[in-house]
Design an enzyme around this catalytic site. Structure first.
Site, PDB file in Angstrom:
ATOM      1  N   ALA A  79      33.127   3.047   5.136  1.00  0.00           N
ATOM      2  CA  ALA A  79      32.583   1.699   4.929  1.00  0.00           C
ATOM      3  C   ALA A  79      33.236   0.699   5.870  1.00  0.00           C
ATOM      4  O   ALA A  79      34.461   0.647   6.001  1.00  0.00           O
ATOM      5  CB  ALA A  79      32.818   1.265   3.480  1.00  0.00           C
ATOM      6  N   ALA A  80      32.413  -0.090   6.525  1.00  0.00           N
ATOM      7  CA  ALA A  80      32.917  -1.129   7.419  1.00  0.00           C
ATOM      8  C   ALA A  80      31.768  -2.044   7.791  1.00  0.00           C
ATOM      9  O   ALA A  80      30.598  -1.670   7.700  1.00  0.00           O
ATOM     10  CB  ALA A  80      33.497  -0.511   8.696  1.00  0.00           C
ATOM     11  N   GLU A  81      32.108  -3.250   8.194  1.00  0.00           N
ATOM     12  CA  GLU A  81      31.192  -4.048   9.011  1.00  0.00           C
ATOM     13  C   GLU A  81      31.358  -3.466  10.405  1.00  0.00           C
ATOM     14  O   GLU A  81      32.486  -3.377  10.916  1.00  0.00           O
ATOM     15  CB  GLU A  81      31.579  -5.521   8.973  1.00  0.00           C
ATOM     16  CG  GLU A  81      31.253  -6.209   7.662  1.00  0.00           C
ATOM     17  CD  GLU A  81      29.755  -6.373   7.424  1.00  0.00           C
ATOM     18  OE1 GLU A  81      28.977  -6.330   8.394  1.00  0.00           O
ATOM     19  OE2 GLU A  81      29.357  -6.531   6.256  1.00  0.00           O
ATOM     20  N   THR A 121      37.323   4.102  15.327  1.00  0.00           N
ATOM     21  CA  THR A 121      36.532   3.990  16.544  1.00  0.00           C
ATOM     22  C   THR A 121      37.413   4.016  17.787  1.00  0.00           C
ATOM     23  O   THR A 121      38.591   3.630  17.729  1.00  0.00           O
ATOM     24  CB  THR A 121      35.737   2.664  16.503  1.00  0.00           C
ATOM     25  OG1 THR A 121      35.195   2.403  17.789  1.00  0.00           O
ATOM     26  CG2 THR A 121      36.633   1.484  16.132  1.00  0.00           C
ATOM     27  N   ASP A 122      36.830   4.414  18.912  1.00  0.00           N
ATOM     28  CA  ASP A 122      37.566   4.360  20.183  1.00  0.00           C
ATOM     29  C   ASP A 122      37.796   2.920  20.649  1.00  0.00           C
ATOM     30  O   ASP A 122      38.610   2.675  21.548  1.00  0.00           O
ATOM     31  CB  ASP A 122      36.841   5.165  21.268  1.00  0.00           C
ATOM     32  CG  ASP A 122      35.417   4.713  21.540  1.00  0.00           C
ATOM     33  OD1 ASP A 122      34.935   3.766  20.890  1.00  0.00           O
ATOM     34  OD2 ASP A 122      34.771   5.319  22.434  1.00  0.00           O
ATOM     35  N   GLU A 123      37.073   1.957  20.040  1.00  0.00           N
ATOM     36  CA  GLU A 123      37.201   0.566  20.504  1.00  0.00           C
ATOM     37  C   GLU A 123      38.587  -0.021  20.238  1.00  0.00           C
ATOM     38  O   GLU A 123      38.928  -1.062  20.799  1.00  0.00           O
ATOM     39  CB  GLU A 123      36.167  -0.311  19.808  1.00  0.00           C
ATOM     40  CG  GLU A 123      34.766   0.023  20.210  1.00  0.00           C
ATOM     41  CD  GLU A 123      33.786  -1.072  19.838  1.00  0.00           C
ATOM     42  OE1 GLU A 123      34.204  -2.213  19.633  1.00  0.00           O
ATOM     43  OE2 GLU A 123      32.600  -0.747  19.757  1.00  0.00           O
ATOM     44  N   TYR A 148      35.505  -7.287  15.609  1.00  0.00           N
ATOM     45  CA  TYR A 148      35.252  -5.974  14.977  1.00  0.00           C
ATOM     46  C   TYR A 148      36.368  -4.993  15.308  1.00  0.00           C
ATOM     47  O   TYR A 148      36.990  -4.397  14.416  1.00  0.00           O
ATOM     48  CB  TYR A 148      33.888  -5.413  15.435  1.00  0.00           C
ATOM     49  CG  TYR A 148      33.764  -3.919  15.192  1.00  0.00           C
ATOM     50  CD1 TYR A 148      33.719  -3.402  13.903  1.00  0.00           C
ATOM     51  CD2 TYR A 148      33.723  -3.024  16.269  1.00  0.00           C
ATOM     52  CE1 TYR A 148      33.626  -2.021  13.678  1.00  0.00           C
ATOM     53  CE2 TYR A 148      33.627  -1.650  16.052  1.00  0.00           C
ATOM     54  CZ  TYR A 148      33.590  -1.152  14.758  1.00  0.00           C
ATOM     55  OH  TYR A 148      33.511   0.204  14.540  1.00  0.00           O
ATOM     56  N   LYS A 152      39.270  -3.087  12.950  1.00  0.00           N
ATOM     57  CA  LYS A 152      39.391  -1.621  12.845  1.00  0.00           C
ATOM     58  C   LYS A 152      40.814  -1.198  13.247  1.00  0.00           C
ATOM     59  O   LYS A 152      41.406  -0.303  12.630  1.00  0.00           O
ATOM     60  CB  LYS A 152      38.351  -0.913  13.710  1.00  0.00           C
ATOM     61  CG  LYS A 152      36.918  -1.023  13.208  1.00  0.00           C
ATOM     62  CD  LYS A 152      36.676  -0.399  11.829  1.00  0.00           C
ATOM     63  CE  LYS A 152      36.782   1.108  11.831  1.00  0.00           C
ATOM     64  NZ  LYS A 152      36.364   1.673  10.505  1.00  0.00           N
ATOM     65  N   ASN A 177      30.762   6.295  20.777  1.00  0.00           N
ATOM     66  CA  ASN A 177      29.467   5.757  20.318  1.00  0.00           C
ATOM     67  C   ASN A 177      28.535   6.837  19.771  1.00  0.00           C
ATOM     68  O   ASN A 177      28.168   7.763  20.490  1.00  0.00           O
ATOM     69  CB  ASN A 177      28.737   5.069  21.469  1.00  0.00           C
ATOM     70  CG  ASN A 177      29.295   3.697  21.763  1.00  0.00           C
ATOM     71  OD1 ASN A 177      30.455   3.563  22.146  1.00  0.00           O
ATOM     72  ND2 ASN A 177      28.477   2.680  21.584  1.00  0.00           N
ATOM     73  N   PRO A 190      18.607   2.532  19.031  1.00  0.00           N
ATOM     74  CA  PRO A 190      17.432   2.297  18.171  1.00  0.00           C
ATOM     75  C   PRO A 190      16.752   0.963  18.443  1.00  0.00           C
ATOM     76  O   PRO A 190      15.528   0.849  18.260  1.00  0.00           O
ATOM     77  CB  PRO A 190      17.995   2.364  16.751  1.00  0.00           C
ATOM     78  CG  PRO A 190      19.467   2.287  16.884  1.00  0.00           C
ATOM     79  CD  PRO A 190      19.839   2.751  18.245  1.00  0.00           C
ATOM     80  N   LYS A 203      15.894  -4.939  25.744  1.00  0.00           N
ATOM     81  CA  LYS A 203      16.813  -6.011  26.173  1.00  0.00           C
ATOM     82  C   LYS A 203      18.133  -5.408  26.634  1.00  0.00           C
ATOM     83  O   LYS A 203      18.843  -4.776  25.845  1.00  0.00           O
ATOM     84  CB  LYS A 203      17.102  -6.961  24.995  1.00  0.00           C
ATOM     85  CG  LYS A 203      15.854  -7.469  24.267  1.00  0.00           C
ATOM     86  CD  LYS A 203      15.065  -8.448  25.092  1.00  0.00           C
ATOM     87  CE  LYS A 203      13.878  -9.014  24.316  1.00  0.00           C
ATOM     88  NZ  LYS A 203      12.692  -9.219  25.142  1.00  0.00           N
ATOM     89  N   TYR A 205      21.910  -6.105  28.151  1.00  0.00           N
ATOM     90  CA  TYR A 205      22.936  -7.143  28.345  1.00  0.00           C
ATOM     91  C   TYR A 205      23.438  -7.070  29.794  1.00  0.00           C
ATOM     92  O   TYR A 205      23.861  -5.992  30.260  1.00  0.00           O
ATOM     93  CB  TYR A 205      24.130  -6.926  27.426  1.00  0.00           C
ATOM     94  CG  TYR A 205      23.861  -7.089  25.943  1.00  0.00           C
ATOM     95  CD1 TYR A 205      22.639  -7.552  25.469  1.00  0.00           C
ATOM     96  CD2 TYR A 205      24.850  -6.781  25.015  1.00  0.00           C
ATOM     97  CE1 TYR A 205      22.407  -7.700  24.108  1.00  0.00           C
ATOM     98  CE2 TYR A 205      24.637  -6.924  23.653  1.00  0.00           C
ATOM     99  CZ  TYR A 205      23.406  -7.385  23.205  1.00  0.00           C
ATOM    100  OH  TYR A 205      23.190  -7.520  21.852  1.00  0.00           O
TER     101      TYR A 205
END
Ligand code: NAD
Ligand code: DAU
Length: 332
Positions: A79-81, A121-123, A148, A152, A177, A190, A203, A205
């Site tokens: 669970a996370a944002e 996450t790797d972030e 974010y 984490k 990812n 998606p 779109k 970035y």
């Protein structure tokens, strides 16, 4: 192992993990999920109700967590944002869920001596330069960039502190990812698939030079289960599938697979502080656990994912317009 408490099990990776566990083991599962905009009980409708139940609740609610943890042989914490763009618009829910929520679960696990696997996450490692030959390893220093990834990183530190200070039996995994079925249409792959399917232009970035290291969610699920079964307490496992690709290349592949011209997209406002490149060196995990990704051809995984979104319009169409309207407010 027996009974798993899977937090965030109605979200993208959590739901894929629950289905993987039910298919490949005899374990029973309780999902604890707040059903935020990112959670969907329909993600679990095909799960056998005799082996899987859903409790709607908040991981930061000590009462709910205190009721569920004692019955579990292990907690698997998804669970996370999870969305960087949302964390730039409003960081507060990220602090509450990702930091206070993890703390709340750790305290309950400490009281009951419950095995704890933390999904990260790797972030947390920040980003790499595009031309840097290095990849992230478990020894890479933490250098998160966004609200974010900072939350984490904080949650990872809490998990390690509870292991060292209180002797909690923990494992951690930091994955790159993910893509595949049940991913919310706010996320890159998606979003672009469903843009084409609804007659919108994809779109991109900035120039699309940013690199992500893609792994199919089925491979992430299998790796987490392997860690639960044979991971060593206190260890951190990096999970990746050698799937580096820049965003422009991924977008062109989506357009090609959907029969569109490769230039049928818009360049939009870049993400502030946009991480340039993520890349995982997962060799130690593979050697130690004998886990290997099954989706080694990204185009095959992408084609399967496009087929899933094409066949499941009723799953994503109800939230598509609102998601795009929200992006529109930041010129993205
Ligand atoms: P997601 O946003 O699709 O799902 C998150 C789930 O958590 C949702 O079901 C949501 O309802 C639930 N949730 C949110 N706040 C909650 C709360 N306070 N209490 C209980 N439930 C709550 O996210 P995801 O992409 O499936 O990511 C799952 C985990 O994997 C996260 O911890 C994320 O950091 C990590 N991760 C994601 C990726 C990726 O590529 N998506 C890669 C590596 C790690
Ligand atoms: O690396 C793991 C992380 O991957 C997870 O921890 C996160 O939970 C998950 O959301 C994901 O983070 P990213 O920010 O990399 O994913 P996202 O899908 O938002 O964006 C992927 C890349 O595509 C990124 O470089 C931004 C870009 N992008 C994204 C969107 C939504 C676009 O070019 N256009 C878009 O419309």
């Amino acid at each position: 192992m027996g009974h798993l408490l899977v937090t965030g099990g109605a979200g993208f990776i959590g739901a894929n993990f629950v289905h993987h566990v039910l298919e490949h083991t005899d374990h029973t599962v309780t999902v604890l999920d707040k059903l935020t905009y990112a959670g969907n009980r329909e993600n679990l409708t095909t799960a056998d109700p005799a082996r899987c139940d859903l409790v709607v609740g908040d991981v930061a609610d000590a009462g709910v967590v205190g009721d569920l943890v004692p019955a579990a042989d292990a907690v698997v914490h998804f669970a996370a944002e999870s969305h960087n763009d949302n964390s730039l618009r409003d960081p507060e829910p990220f602090l509450r869920t990702n930091v206070v929520g993890t703390y709340t679960l750790l305290e309950a696990a400490r009281r009951h001596g419950t095995r704890f696997h933390h999904v990260s996450t790797d972030e947390v490692f920040g980003d790499l330069a595009l031309e840097d030959p290095q990849r992230f390893t478990a020894e890479t220093p933490y250098r998160p960039s966004s609200p974010y990834s900072a939350t984490k990183a904080a949650s990872d530190h809490l998990v390690r502190a509870w292991a060292r200070s209180f002797g909690l039996e923990v494992t951690l995994s930091n994955c790159s990812n993910n893509y595949g079925p049940y991913q919310h249409v706010e996320k890159f792959i998606p979003r672009q698939i469903t843009n084409v399917l609804t007659g919108r232009r994809p779109k991109l970035y900035g120039a699309g030079a940013n690199v992500r290291d893609w792994i199919h969610v089925a491979d992430h699920s299998a790796a987490v289960l392997r860690i639960l079964e044979s991971g060593r307490p206190g260890r951190t496992y990096l999970i990746g599938a050698d799937g580096e690709a820049d965003n422009l290349t991924v977008l062109r592949a989506i357009l090609r697979l959907l029969g569109q011209p490769e230039d049928a997209f818009d360049h939009v406002t870049d993400r502030p502080g946009h991480d340039r490149r993520y890349a995982i060196d997962g060799s130690r995990t593979r050697e130690e656990l004998g886990w290997e990704p099954r989706y080694t051809d990204f185009t095959v995984g992408l084609a399967d994912t496009i087929a899933w979104y094409t066949e499941h319009r009723d799953w994503w169409e109800p939230v598509k317009a609102a998601t795009e309207a929200s992006y529109g407010r930041t010129g993205q």
